[in-house]
Write a protein that holds these residues in place. Structure first.
Motif, PDB file in Angstrom:
ATOM      1  N   ASP A  51       0.829  -1.214   0.000  1.00  0.00           N
ATOM      2  CA  ASP A  51       0.000   0.000   0.000  1.00  0.00           C
ATOM      3  C   ASP A  51       0.855   1.252   0.000  1.00  0.00           C
ATOM      4  O   ASP A  51       0.529   2.228  -0.646  1.00  0.00           O
ATOM      5  CB  ASP A  51      -0.995   0.087   1.167  1.00  0.00           C
ATOM      6  CG  ASP A  51      -2.191  -0.822   0.979  1.00  0.00           C
ATOM      7  OD1 ASP A  51      -2.541  -1.111  -0.178  1.00  0.00           O
ATOM      8  OD2 ASP A  51      -2.761  -1.277   1.986  1.00  0.00           O
ATOM      9  N   GLY A  52       1.949   1.244   0.787  1.00  0.00           N
ATOM     10  CA  GLY A  52       2.763   2.452   0.868  1.00  0.00           C
ATOM     11  C   GLY A  52       2.129   3.532   1.711  1.00  0.00           C
ATOM     12  O   GLY A  52       2.265   4.726   1.418  1.00  0.00           O
ATOM     13  N   LEU A  53       1.439   3.139   2.784  1.00  0.00           N
ATOM     14  CA  LEU A  53       0.836   4.121   3.686  1.00  0.00           C
ATOM     15  C   LEU A  53       1.923   4.974   4.334  1.00  0.00           C
ATOM     16  O   LEU A  53       3.042   4.520   4.564  1.00  0.00           O
ATOM     17  CB  LEU A  53       0.038   3.419   4.786  1.00  0.00           C
ATOM     18  CG  LEU A  53      -1.091   2.482   4.350  1.00  0.00           C
ATOM     19  CD1 LEU A  53      -1.762   1.878   5.578  1.00  0.00           C
ATOM     20  CD2 LEU A  53      -2.111   3.208   3.485  1.00  0.00           C
ATOM     21  N   GLN A  54       1.577   6.192   4.673  1.00  0.00           N
ATOM     22  CA  GLN A  54       2.516   7.057   5.374  1.00  0.00           C
ATOM     23  C   GLN A  54       2.965   6.399   6.679  1.00  0.00           C
ATOM     24  O   GLN A  54       4.119   6.525   7.090  1.00  0.00           O
ATOM     25  CB  GLN A  54       1.863   8.411   5.659  1.00  0.00           C
ATOM     26  CG  GLN A  54       2.817   9.438   6.253  1.00  0.00           C
ATOM     27  CD  GLN A  54       2.150  10.786   6.464  1.00  0.00           C
ATOM     28  OE1 GLN A  54       0.935  10.936   6.325  1.00  0.00           O
ATOM     29  NE2 GLN A  54       2.943  11.788   6.801  1.00  0.00           N
ATOM     30  N   LEU A  55       2.058   5.668   7.293  1.00  0.00           N
ATOM     31  CA  LEU A  55       2.357   4.984   8.548  1.00  0.00           C
ATOM     32  C   LEU A  55       3.510   3.999   8.409  1.00  0.00           C
ATOM     33  O   LEU A  55       4.260   3.761   9.360  1.00  0.00           O
ATOM     34  CB  LEU A  55       1.095   4.249   9.035  1.00  0.00           C
ATOM     35  CG  LEU A  55       1.154   3.527  10.368  1.00  0.00           C
ATOM     36  CD1 LEU A  55       1.389   4.531  11.500  1.00  0.00           C
ATOM     37  CD2 LEU A  55      -0.135   2.755  10.604  1.00  0.00           C
ATOM     38  N   THR A  86       9.553  -1.937   4.477  1.00  0.00           N
ATOM     39  CA  THR A  86       9.665  -2.073   3.020  1.00  0.00           C
ATOM     40  C   THR A  86       8.287  -2.447   2.488  1.00  0.00           C
ATOM     41  O   THR A  86       7.599  -3.302   3.062  1.00  0.00           O
ATOM     42  CB  THR A  86      10.694  -3.157   2.657  1.00  0.00           C
ATOM     43  OG1 THR A  86      11.984  -2.725   3.082  1.00  0.00           O
ATOM     44  CG2 THR A  86      10.720  -3.409   1.152  1.00  0.00           C
ATOM     45  N   THR A  87       7.857  -1.817   1.402  1.00  0.00           N
ATOM     46  CA  THR A  87       6.478  -2.005   0.970  1.00  0.00           C
ATOM     47  C   THR A  87       6.313  -1.782  -0.529  1.00  0.00           C
ATOM     48  O   THR A  87       7.166  -1.165  -1.168  1.00  0.00           O
ATOM     49  CB  THR A  87       5.545  -1.044   1.736  1.00  0.00           C
ATOM     50  OG1 THR A  87       4.179  -1.288   1.377  1.00  0.00           O
ATOM     51  CG2 THR A  87       5.882   0.410   1.431  1.00  0.00           C
ATOM     52  N   VAL A  88       5.218  -2.304  -1.064  1.00  0.00           N
ATOM     53  CA  VAL A  88       4.799  -1.983  -2.427  1.00  0.00           C
ATOM     54  C   VAL A  88       3.881  -0.769  -2.333  1.00  0.00           C
ATOM     55  O   VAL A  88       2.844  -0.820  -1.672  1.00  0.00           O
ATOM     56  CB  VAL A  88       4.039  -3.157  -3.076  1.00  0.00           C
ATOM     57  CG1 VAL A  88       3.612  -2.779  -4.489  1.00  0.00           C
ATOM     58  CG2 VAL A  88       4.901  -4.406  -3.105  1.00  0.00           C
ATOM     59  N   ARG A  89       4.278   0.307  -2.971  1.00  0.00           N
ATOM     60  CA  ARG A  89       3.540   1.558  -2.833  1.00  0.00           C
ATOM     61  C   ARG A  89       2.485   1.714  -3.914  1.00  0.00           C
ATOM     62  O   ARG A  89       2.764   1.609  -5.106  1.00  0.00           O
ATOM     63  CB  ARG A  89       4.494   2.751  -2.885  1.00  0.00           C
ATOM     64  CG  ARG A  89       3.790   4.107  -2.809  1.00  0.00           C
ATOM     65  CD  ARG A  89       4.773   5.257  -2.908  1.00  0.00           C
ATOM     66  NE  ARG A  89       4.079   6.533  -2.837  1.00  0.00           N
ATOM     67  CZ  ARG A  89       3.638   7.211  -3.889  1.00  0.00           C
ATOM     68  NH1 ARG A  89       3.827   6.717  -5.108  1.00  0.00           N
ATOM     69  NH2 ARG A  89       3.016   8.366  -3.743  1.00  0.00           N
ATOM     70  N   GLN A  90       1.249   1.957  -3.464  1.00  0.00           N
ATOM     71  CA  GLN A  90       0.227   2.494  -4.343  1.00  0.00           C
ATOM     72  C   GLN A  90       0.231   4.009  -4.134  1.00  0.00           C
ATOM     73  O   GLN A  90       0.237   4.468  -2.992  1.00  0.00           O
ATOM     74  CB  GLN A  90      -1.167   1.978  -3.974  1.00  0.00           C
ATOM     75  CG  GLN A  90      -1.365   0.492  -4.035  1.00  0.00           C
ATOM     76  CD  GLN A  90      -2.835   0.148  -3.900  1.00  0.00           C
ATOM     77  OE1 GLN A  90      -3.631   0.448  -4.768  1.00  0.00           O
ATOM     78  NE2 GLN A  90      -3.208  -0.483  -2.796  1.00  0.00           N
ATOM     79  N   PRO A  91       0.163   4.801  -5.195  1.00  0.00           N
ATOM     80  CA  PRO A  91       0.127   6.256  -5.013  1.00  0.00           C
ATOM     81  C   PRO A  91      -1.284   6.703  -4.611  1.00  0.00           C
ATOM     82  O   PRO A  91      -2.035   7.276  -5.404  1.00  0.00           O
ATOM     83  CB  PRO A  91       0.527   6.789  -6.394  1.00  0.00           C
ATOM     84  CG  PRO A  91       0.058   5.740  -7.347  1.00  0.00           C
ATOM     85  CD  PRO A  91       0.214   4.424  -6.625  1.00  0.00           C
ATOM     86  N   SER A 103       5.245   0.882  -7.093  1.00  0.00           N
ATOM     87  CA  SER A 103       6.699   0.842  -6.943  1.00  0.00           C
ATOM     88  C   SER A 103       7.043   0.168  -5.625  1.00  0.00           C
ATOM     89  O   SER A 103       6.221   0.127  -4.700  1.00  0.00           O
ATOM     90  CB  SER A 103       7.291   2.258  -6.974  1.00  0.00           C
ATOM     91  OG  SER A 103       6.749   3.049  -5.928  1.00  0.00           O
ATOM     92  N   ILE A 104       8.247  -0.366  -5.550  1.00  0.00           N
ATOM     93  CA  ILE A 104       8.716  -0.955  -4.294  1.00  0.00           C
ATOM     94  C   ILE A 104       9.560   0.077  -3.560  1.00  0.00           C
ATOM     95  O   ILE A 104      10.508   0.632  -4.124  1.00  0.00           O
ATOM     96  CB  ILE A 104       9.514  -2.245  -4.544  1.00  0.00           C
ATOM     97  CG1 ILE A 104       8.578  -3.339  -5.073  1.00  0.00           C
ATOM     98  CG2 ILE A 104      10.209  -2.713  -3.266  1.00  0.00           C
ATOM     99  CD1 ILE A 104       9.247  -4.666  -5.351  1.00  0.00           C
TER     100      ILE A 104
END
Length: 334
Positions: free
Chosen positions: A275-279, A288-293, A323-324
């Motif tokens: 998800d890529g949460l700010q948290l 480390t995460t997969v970011r959704q914008p 993105s990772i």
């Protein structure tokens, strides 16, 4: 007695129609006139009535946004983007928390119909046929975020969930991991749960790693299920070296449960979220995460919807890039 649009027109020495055009940013007046009208509005404290304005331009400048869990970090980041763009275009947003309940969703759709909203953003839940029928009767556009519909003509904003999950597992394999567990969303979740599991399985197959069903468990995307399912994994597959959690909240649950059991991340176990949460950047160690914008997705959905409202034209779906984000919860195995 509250001041009226007639009072504004009289004091500004313009017509009521001109005041209305200024309020609705319709043009057809000079900058000097716009400045004078706005000065009078501020001076007398006139508050435009959305319904009254709607009688003129046939719009109320309001958008309904439906979330299954409005308190989640996922929803709040999407809402931030949607509201930021809408505010810049003089639209207001009505937020509805459906709790994933069909009856509650229908109730909110009726409420939005009564409020005469100009359009709807529908997020993170399946747009069932009964919902689509109600919105169709309202004759207003709808845009989906991380959702789907049987109607291919309804625009959406989402990532490729299957490819994003594939990339997460592929990343872990590149770091030397082969005993990789996955904590998925619900088994029946066809929106994001199933595609992410498919991505996990494809990545294992690509690298010749046999699938062991013990390494795949199901949560509900929330923190508590991440804690619970990681403890289940420790009991059934204690030799695992990495966990791919299908949401950041579940991944943070894994970090919490690991700490409780004295397991060090990433020394003893590697963890990647989704998800890529700010948290995810605030926890220890940073995830480390997969970011959704997500903020950008909210902005895009709001922009598409407002364009449809104002032009009457249809729009197409948008697949946005993921993105990772490398931080400190994955280590490279020797």
């Amino acid at each position: 007695m509250n001041p009226t649009i007639k009072d504004v027109a009289k004091m500004a020495n313009v017509s009521i129609a001109t005041v209305s055009r200024v309020l609705n940013n319709l043009g057809g007046y000079t900058d000097k006139t716009r400045q004078r009208v706005n000065e009078v509005i501020k001076e007398i404290g006139y508050q435009p009535n959305a319904i009254a304005r709607g009688l003129i331009n046939k719009r109320t400048q309001t958008i309904g946004v439906l979330f299954p869990n409005v308190s989640s970090s996922f929803s709040s980041e999407i809402l931030q983007g949607a509201e930021d763009f809408a505010h810049g275009r003089n639209y207001s947003i009505v937020v509805c928390n459906t709790d994933g309940d069909g009856k509650r969703t229908m109730k909110y759709l009726q409420l939005l119909r009564e409020k005469q909203v100009d359009g709807i953003i529908f997020s993170s839940s399946e747009l069932r046929d009964e919902y689509r029928a109600v919105i169709g009767n309202m004759k207003i556009p709808v845009v989906l975020i991380s959702s789907q519909s049987n109607d291919p003509a309804i625009p959406y904003v989402r990532i490729d969930d299957s490819q994003a999950a594939f990339d997460a597992v592929d990343y872990l394999v590149a770091k030397g991991h082969r005993k990789i567990a996955m904590i998925s969303g619900g088994k029946e979740d066809v929106l994001t749960g199933t595609p992410r599991v498919q991505g996990y399985l494809r990545a294992l197959q690509k690298h010749g790693i046999p699938f062991d069903e013990r390494y795949l468990v199901y949560g509900d995307f929330r923190f508590e299920s991440g804690c619970r399912e990681f403890e289940n994994l420790l009991r059934t597959v204690p030799d695992l070296t990495a966990v791919f959690a299908a949401s950041d909240e579940m991944a943070i649950g894994v970090l919490s449960a690991a700490y409780k059991h004295g397991i060090k991340v990433p020394d003893d176990i590697s963890v990647i979220g989704f998800d890529g949460l700010q948290l995810s950047s605030m926890v220890v160690p940073p995830l480390t995460t997969v970011r959704q914008p997500l903020v950008e997705m909210g902005q895009m959905a709001s922009e598409i919807l407002i364009q449809m409202i104002e032009t009457g034209q249809t729009a197409t779906g948008q697949i946005v890039a993921h993105s990772i984000v490398e931080r400190q919860t994955v280590r490279t195995l020797a």
